[in-house]
Design an enzyme around this catalytic site. Structure first.
Site, PDB file in Angstrom:
ATOM      1  CB  THR A 195      -0.854  -0.062   1.288  1.00 57.84           C
ATOM      2  OG1 THR A 195      -1.792  -1.099   1.122  1.00 57.84           O
ATOM      3  CG2 THR A 195      -1.554   1.232   1.612  1.00 57.84           C
ATOM      4  NE  ARG A 223      -9.191  -7.218   3.196  1.00 63.22           N
ATOM      5  CZ  ARG A 223      -8.146  -6.396   3.222  1.00 63.22           C
ATOM      6  NH1 ARG A 223      -7.922  -5.585   2.225  1.00 63.22           N
ATOM      7  NH2 ARG A 223      -7.324  -6.411   4.241  1.00 63.22           N
ATOM      8  CG  ASP A 226      -5.831  -0.852   6.981  1.00 60.86           C
ATOM      9  OD1 ASP A 226      -5.726  -1.633   6.002  1.00 60.86           O
ATOM     10  OD2 ASP A 226      -4.885  -0.170   7.401  1.00 60.86           O
ATOM     11  CB  THR A 245       1.220  -0.112   4.923  1.00 60.22           C
ATOM     12  OG1 THR A 245       1.378  -1.319   4.155  1.00 60.22           O
ATOM     13  CG2 THR A 245       2.542   0.188   5.622  1.00 60.22           C
ATOM     14  N   GLY A 248      -4.826  -5.457   6.984  1.00 64.89           N
ATOM     15  CA  GLY A 248      -5.878  -4.491   7.241  1.00 64.89           C
ATOM     16  C   GLY A 248      -6.886  -4.874   8.307  1.00 64.89           C
TER      17      GLY A 248
HETATM   18  N1  ASP Z   1      -3.626  -2.441   4.610  1.00 63.98           N
HETATM   19  C1  ASP Z   1      -3.930  -2.879   3.275  1.00 63.98           C
HETATM   20  C2  ASP Z   1      -5.195  -3.694   3.310  1.00 63.98           C
HETATM   21  O1  ASP Z   1      -5.373  -4.473   4.211  1.00 63.98           O
HETATM   22  C3  ASP Z   1      -2.838  -3.709   2.689  1.00 63.98           C
HETATM   23  C4  ASP Z   1      -1.471  -3.061   2.708  1.00 63.98           C
HETATM   24  O2  ASP Z   1      -1.160  -2.279   3.578  1.00 63.98           O
HETATM   25  O3  ASP Z   1      -0.687  -3.352   1.785  1.00 63.98           O
HETATM   26  O4  ASP Z   1      -5.975  -3.586   2.399  1.00 63.98           O
END
Ligand code: ASP
Length: 327
Positions: A195, A223, A226, A245, A248
């Protein structure tokens, strides 16, 4: 890592911090070429945001500009380069928040807006709402003139292969060891996240935060993670700005971004302590990841619990720091 820039003149105290995701980022897995490519992309993102801040732009402007550069790069799991869902689609989430007035905007599960962070900002400024999802969010983005692309624009071979790998491992796991998922590996065996996010303090002392993602490889059933949830993956008020990140589900359950702010406001914790304790909550429920944060004095925190996190910052004097690994 904590950096103090409060020695500078108040009007010169602007700072921008960005991340390109936390995960299994190990020097042993990197080639010099790949490392250079990440470095260049992070530097370009920093410079785009820095120019805005230097020209007197707002923290929100800097956050949006920096994130657009990373969304346009196939290296990160946001915009072009987003990971694939279980059924082979790219569904993106993003959010922004302005610290001074706590205005916020978010989009979830969108598939055709070239820069999801722009859609999030437009929701904040033009919709009268905070979060729009799916086709409704896309119609809104169209109506305000944002660039629309076909879903194929987001395809990258790397991410497609990533999905195939996860699908293979997933079926093997189901056949060989039902308990492995229960034991903590979770539904997403590809532990590499990616992310992107940015937090900024502008020359007027205002803070802002933004986060943009393709989510997690192999996600199903619409889905949402976060990243578009204010207080979970993203938050800003007049004290602190936070972008997260990681896994989530755990960031949502622990209200991580707000947890940093709350521990500063109600618990009197320093930025560094608040950021570390918020991540400790994620660890306690079995998750992992990282965050970037700036407080109103220009202190920076960039903790993570994974092997590495792409992270970088630039201060008003133009000094750049870019890091990938633990040390
Ligand atoms: N936090 C992000 C999610 O769960 C994934 C990520 O941080 O790469 O969608």
């Amino acid at each position: 890592m904590l950096m103090n820039v409060s020695a500078q003149n108040p009007s010169d105290k602007y700072v921008l911090v960005i991340h390109g995701g936390a995960g299994t980022i190990l020097k042993t897995n990197m080639t010099p070429e790949r490392e250079a490519a990440y470095r260049t992309a992070l530097e370009q993102a920093l410079m785009a945001g820095y120019r805005a801040l230097k020209d007197g732009g707002s923290a929100i402007d800097a956050v949006e500009k920096a994130i657009c550069v990373m969304e346009d790069s196939p290296l990160f799991n946001a915009g072009k380069g987003s990971v694939f869902t279980n059924d082979g689609r790219n569904e993106m989430d993003a959010s922004v928040m302005n610290g001074a007035d706590k205005a916020a905007g978010a989009v979830a599960g969108i598939t055709v807006v070239k820069n999801p962070i722009r859609a999030a900002r437009a929701v904040m400024e033009k919709s009268g709402h905070v979060m729009l999802a799916g086709t409704g969010a896309e119609s809104f983005a169209r109506s305000v003139g944002l660039e629309i692309v076909s879903p194929e624009y987001f395809y990258t071979e790397d991410r497609w292969n990533g999905l195939q790998r996860v699908l293979r491992e997933d079926s093997l796991r189901t056949r060989l060891d039902h308990d492995e998922q229960k034991a903590g590996k979770g539904p997403f065996p590809d532990a590499k996240f990616g992310t992107v996010g940015a937090v900024a303090l502008d020359s007027r002392g205002n803070l802002a935060a933004g986060t943009s993602t393709g989510g997690m490889t192999n996600k199903r059933f619409g889905r949402i993670g976060d990243s578009p949830i204010i207080g979970a993956g993203n938050y800003a008020d007049s004290t602190v700005a936070v972008s997260c990140t990681g896994w989530g589900e755990h960031f949502i359950r622990n209200a991580v971004a707000f947890r940093v702010a709350a521990q500063m406001e109600f618990g009197g914790l320093s930025l560094k302590e608040a950021a570390e304790r918020a991540l400790a909550a994620v660890t306690a429920t079995g998750g992992d990841g990282g965050l970037i944060a700036i407080d109103k004095s220009g202190n920076i925190a960039m903790p993570f619990t994974t092997a590495g996190m792409y992270r970088a910052c630039i201060t008003a004097d133009g000094r750049i720091s870019i890091q990938f690994y633990k040390d």
